[in-house]
Design a protein around this motif. Sequence first.
Motif, PDB file in Angstrom:
ATOM      1  N   GLY A 354       1.089  -1.322  -0.037  1.00  0.00           N
ATOM      2  CA  GLY A 354       0.303   0.089   0.185  1.00  0.00           C
ATOM      3  C   GLY A 354       0.935   1.648  -0.262  1.00  0.00           C
ATOM      4  O   GLY A 354       0.687   1.827  -0.701  1.00  0.00           O
ATOM      5  N   TYR A 357       2.776   1.388  -3.477  1.00  0.00           N
ATOM      6  CA  TYR A 357       1.622   1.948  -4.641  1.00  0.00           C
ATOM      7  C   TYR A 357       1.735   3.044  -4.203  1.00  0.00           C
ATOM      8  O   TYR A 357       1.737   3.981  -5.767  1.00  0.00           O
ATOM      9  CB  TYR A 357       0.701   0.951  -4.199  1.00  0.00           C
ATOM     10  CG  TYR A 357      -0.563   0.771  -5.564  1.00  0.00           C
ATOM     11  CD1 TYR A 357      -0.518   0.235  -6.513  1.00  0.00           C
ATOM     12  CD2 TYR A 357      -1.446   1.647  -4.901  1.00  0.00           C
ATOM     13  CE1 TYR A 357      -0.689   0.318  -7.935  1.00  0.00           C
ATOM     14  CE2 TYR A 357      -2.357   1.318  -6.714  1.00  0.00           C
ATOM     15  CZ  TYR A 357      -2.427   0.646  -7.711  1.00  0.00           C
ATOM     16  OH  TYR A 357      -3.166   1.206  -8.941  1.00  0.00           O
ATOM     17  N   ALA A 358       1.020   3.950  -3.092  1.00  0.00           N
ATOM     18  CA  ALA A 358       0.707   5.292  -3.188  1.00  0.00           C
ATOM     19  C   ALA A 358       2.218   6.043  -3.078  1.00  0.00           C
ATOM     20  O   ALA A 358       1.448   7.286  -4.053  1.00  0.00           O
ATOM     21  CB  ALA A 358       0.158   5.446  -1.634  1.00  0.00           C
ATOM     22  N   LEU A 361       2.276   6.281  -7.100  1.00  0.00           N
ATOM     23  CA  LEU A 361       1.164   6.430  -7.757  1.00  0.00           C
ATOM     24  C   LEU A 361       1.063   7.906  -7.345  1.00  0.00           C
ATOM     25  O   LEU A 361       0.668   8.846  -8.375  1.00  0.00           O
ATOM     26  CB  LEU A 361       0.005   6.005  -7.676  1.00  0.00           C
ATOM     27  CG  LEU A 361      -0.294   4.904  -8.740  1.00  0.00           C
ATOM     28  CD1 LEU A 361       1.332   3.887  -9.137  1.00  0.00           C
ATOM     29  CD2 LEU A 361      -1.343   3.580  -8.983  1.00  0.00           C
ATOM     30  N   GLY A 362       1.116   8.020  -6.152  1.00  0.00           N
ATOM     31  CA  GLY A 362       1.062  10.035  -6.136  1.00  0.00           C
ATOM     32  C   GLY A 362       1.579  10.770  -6.756  1.00  0.00           C
ATOM     33  O   GLY A 362       1.374  11.515  -6.766  1.00  0.00           O
ATOM     34  N   ARG A 365      -0.047  11.149 -10.869  1.00  0.00           N
ATOM     35  CA  ARG A 365      -1.039  11.127 -10.225  1.00  0.00           C
ATOM     36  C   ARG A 365      -1.145  12.810 -10.223  1.00  0.00           C
ATOM     37  O   ARG A 365      -2.343  13.067 -11.013  1.00  0.00           O
ATOM     38  CB  ARG A 365      -1.845  10.770  -9.384  1.00  0.00           C
ATOM     39  CG  ARG A 365      -3.635  10.509  -9.291  1.00  0.00           C
ATOM     40  CD  ARG A 365      -4.106  10.244  -7.922  1.00  0.00           C
ATOM     41  NE  ARG A 365      -3.528  11.091  -6.883  1.00  0.00           N
ATOM     42  CZ  ARG A 365      -3.305  10.860  -5.407  1.00  0.00           C
ATOM     43  NH1 ARG A 365      -2.785   9.201  -5.823  1.00  0.00           N
ATOM     44  NH2 ARG A 365      -3.236  11.141  -4.556  1.00  0.00           N
ATOM     45  N   ILE A 398      -6.826  -1.268  -1.281  1.00  0.00           N
ATOM     46  CA  ILE A 398      -5.842  -0.718  -1.248  1.00  0.00           C
ATOM     47  C   ILE A 398      -5.600  -0.327  -3.227  1.00  0.00           C
ATOM     48  O   ILE A 398      -5.884   0.821  -3.395  1.00  0.00           O
ATOM     49  CB  ILE A 398      -4.211  -0.784  -1.407  1.00  0.00           C
ATOM     50  CG1 ILE A 398      -3.896  -1.454  -0.037  1.00  0.00           C
ATOM     51  CG2 ILE A 398      -3.037  -0.707  -1.909  1.00  0.00           C
ATOM     52  CD1 ILE A 398      -2.488  -2.548   0.166  1.00  0.00           C
ATOM     53  N   ARG A 401      -9.102   2.077  -3.332  1.00  0.00           N
ATOM     54  CA  ARG A 401      -8.464   3.770  -2.736  1.00  0.00           C
ATOM     55  C   ARG A 401      -8.104   4.797  -3.549  1.00  0.00           C
ATOM     56  O   ARG A 401      -8.089   5.843  -3.512  1.00  0.00           O
ATOM     57  CB  ARG A 401      -8.215   3.353  -1.348  1.00  0.00           C
ATOM     58  CG  ARG A 401      -7.848   4.410  -1.143  1.00  0.00           C
ATOM     59  CD  ARG A 401      -7.173   4.510   0.324  1.00  0.00           C
ATOM     60  NE  ARG A 401      -5.096   4.026   0.327  1.00  0.00           N
ATOM     61  CZ  ARG A 401      -5.098   3.155   1.215  1.00  0.00           C
ATOM     62  NH1 ARG A 401      -6.138   2.660   1.284  1.00  0.00           N
ATOM     63  NH2 ARG A 401      -4.072   2.532   0.552  1.00  0.00           N
ATOM     64  N   GLU A 402      -7.113   3.140  -4.060  1.00  0.00           N
ATOM     65  CA  GLU A 402      -5.874   4.806  -5.305  1.00  0.00           C
ATOM     66  C   GLU A 402      -6.537   4.842  -6.411  1.00  0.00           C
ATOM     67  O   GLU A 402      -6.753   6.523  -7.214  1.00  0.00           O
ATOM     68  CB  GLU A 402      -4.834   3.920  -5.300  1.00  0.00           C
ATOM     69  CG  GLU A 402      -3.839   3.975  -4.701  1.00  0.00           C
ATOM     70  CD  GLU A 402      -2.726   5.350  -3.828  1.00  0.00           C
ATOM     71  OE1 GLU A 402      -3.049   5.978  -5.041  1.00  0.00           O
ATOM     72  OE2 GLU A 402      -2.975   5.027  -2.584  1.00  0.00           O
ATOM     73  N   MET A 405      -8.929   8.148  -6.278  1.00  0.00           N
ATOM     74  CA  MET A 405      -8.687   9.148  -5.659  1.00  0.00           C
ATOM     75  C   MET A 405      -8.382   9.815  -7.289  1.00  0.00           C
ATOM     76  O   MET A 405      -8.013  11.040  -7.448  1.00  0.00           O
ATOM     77  CB  MET A 405      -6.736   9.247  -4.460  1.00  0.00           C
ATOM     78  CG  MET A 405      -7.035   9.056  -3.216  1.00  0.00           C
ATOM     79  SD  MET A 405      -5.881   9.687  -1.917  1.00  0.00           S
ATOM     80  CE  MET A 405      -5.051   7.816  -2.444  1.00  0.00           C
ATOM     81  N   LEU A 406      -7.575   9.085  -7.931  1.00  0.00           N
ATOM     82  CA  LEU A 406      -7.462   9.387  -8.600  1.00  0.00           C
ATOM     83  C   LEU A 406      -8.585  10.108 -10.185  1.00  0.00           C
ATOM     84  O   LEU A 406      -8.772  11.221 -10.790  1.00  0.00           O
ATOM     85  CB  LEU A 406      -6.612   8.011 -10.342  1.00  0.00           C
ATOM     86  CG  LEU A 406      -7.019   8.623 -11.082  1.00  0.00           C
ATOM     87  CD1 LEU A 406      -5.058   9.243 -11.717  1.00  0.00           C
ATOM     88  CD2 LEU A 406      -6.611   6.907 -12.674  1.00  0.00           C
TER      89      LEU A 406
END
Length: 447
Positions: A354, A357-358, A361-362, A365, A398, A401-402, A405-406
């Motif tokens: 998690g 991944y964040a 990708l954060g 994004r 996970i 959630r991502e 947000m995207l």
Amino acid sequence: MERITSRFKFAYSYIINSIGFYPSIISLFFFGLSLFMLYMEANGLSKSFKDKLPFMIITDEATARLILSSITTGIISLTVFSFTMVMLVLNQASANFTPRVIPGLISYKSNQRVLGLYLGTLIYTLVIMVNIHADYYSIPLPGFSIFLAMCFTILCLSFFVYFIHSISQSIQIESILESIYHVTSDRLNDEIAKDKGTGIPGVFDTDKTWHPLKSPQTGYIQNMDRGAVLEICSEYNVALYFEQPLGAFLVEGVPFARTDKPIDDMDGFTDKLFAHVDFFREERPSVNYLFGFKHITESAVKALSPGINDPGTAIKAIDYLTALFSLRMRLTDEKVLYDKKGKARIRFEHETFGNLYAMCLGPIRLYGKGSSVIVIRLLYLLHSLLYKVQSRPHLKPILYREALMLLHDADKEISNPGDRLQINHQVKQLNARQILDKELPLLNVSL
């Protein structure tokens, strides 16, 4: 002895990744070859060749000195030009991509071998040059050795063409990303092969009292000699729990690990432990797969910055991240090491899926939320990972959630109805697979 062995292992790892490793080895080989050729010349090597192959043997001293001096001057110029080109390439890579890809570019073995050939030829030529009719021994003109110097020079010119091609290919972002991907995937596969599963032995029960170990120095803990550390834990009969994964930043005097029982000589135990721990500044994916994820992510973010504005590179980076995340899903979030008797001794955490991944990708994004191309590619990343997540249902929240947000960012930043329809089409495909626990929301479209 174990401390010396660990230091030697760490020094060996540092040396073989240095830009000067292969040039030094090849130069030593050529130096030895020059001494061997002089020995053979003293035993009549050129004389025997002169009778059979006279065109290979140079007999005029002035011509020999002219040839060798020309070779020396030419190889020095070639070497300086090649090293200058390497520095320019590294500077450009640092400016256009990310400074952390530089260790990977330096470690290209092919370029190191070419530079080693230049230096080796130069050393060979100089040794032969100073031994033409030397006063301290009497041998004929080393004609065959001079002929070999000419052959090495021709070889250097051939490899110079290869060097130009190789350095121009290595600076391309496709080559850099592919190299990082392969090194990272190899490291991940090694970790997966050693992974014992999700079960945590009872010795690491967090409810009991643990005793902290304070870091004696500040820096990034990059690697450790696991066999030696396991033996130390067995010697003290303790279990060691690292609170942070390898690659974490330690601060002097701040606890970084804990033991399951008190140790009378805690400072001595810590000193022994840190004798087998390596600190260095470079972030090499071959040592820690997390660095590979970071390098690819930073390349994508740099490509999306207004100064570069290269979404194509960002898309390639996302594709490589997709493949790496599919591998990372097979690895548990924690790791336990066992001694030779099969007893659990060391536990340390991976960066959780998690968090990783964040972390990746954060930033992508954030910088790509206004581009429908990037948003769709990130949704395609999710689409690919859904094929792997069915056997790992704990990762579904996970991914969901991502994705939320995207879509939230895309809803605010992308106003074109056509782009929003394309995004909704990708979301509908994801929802149609019915793998996630809840459906992803569609963007509002007003035509």
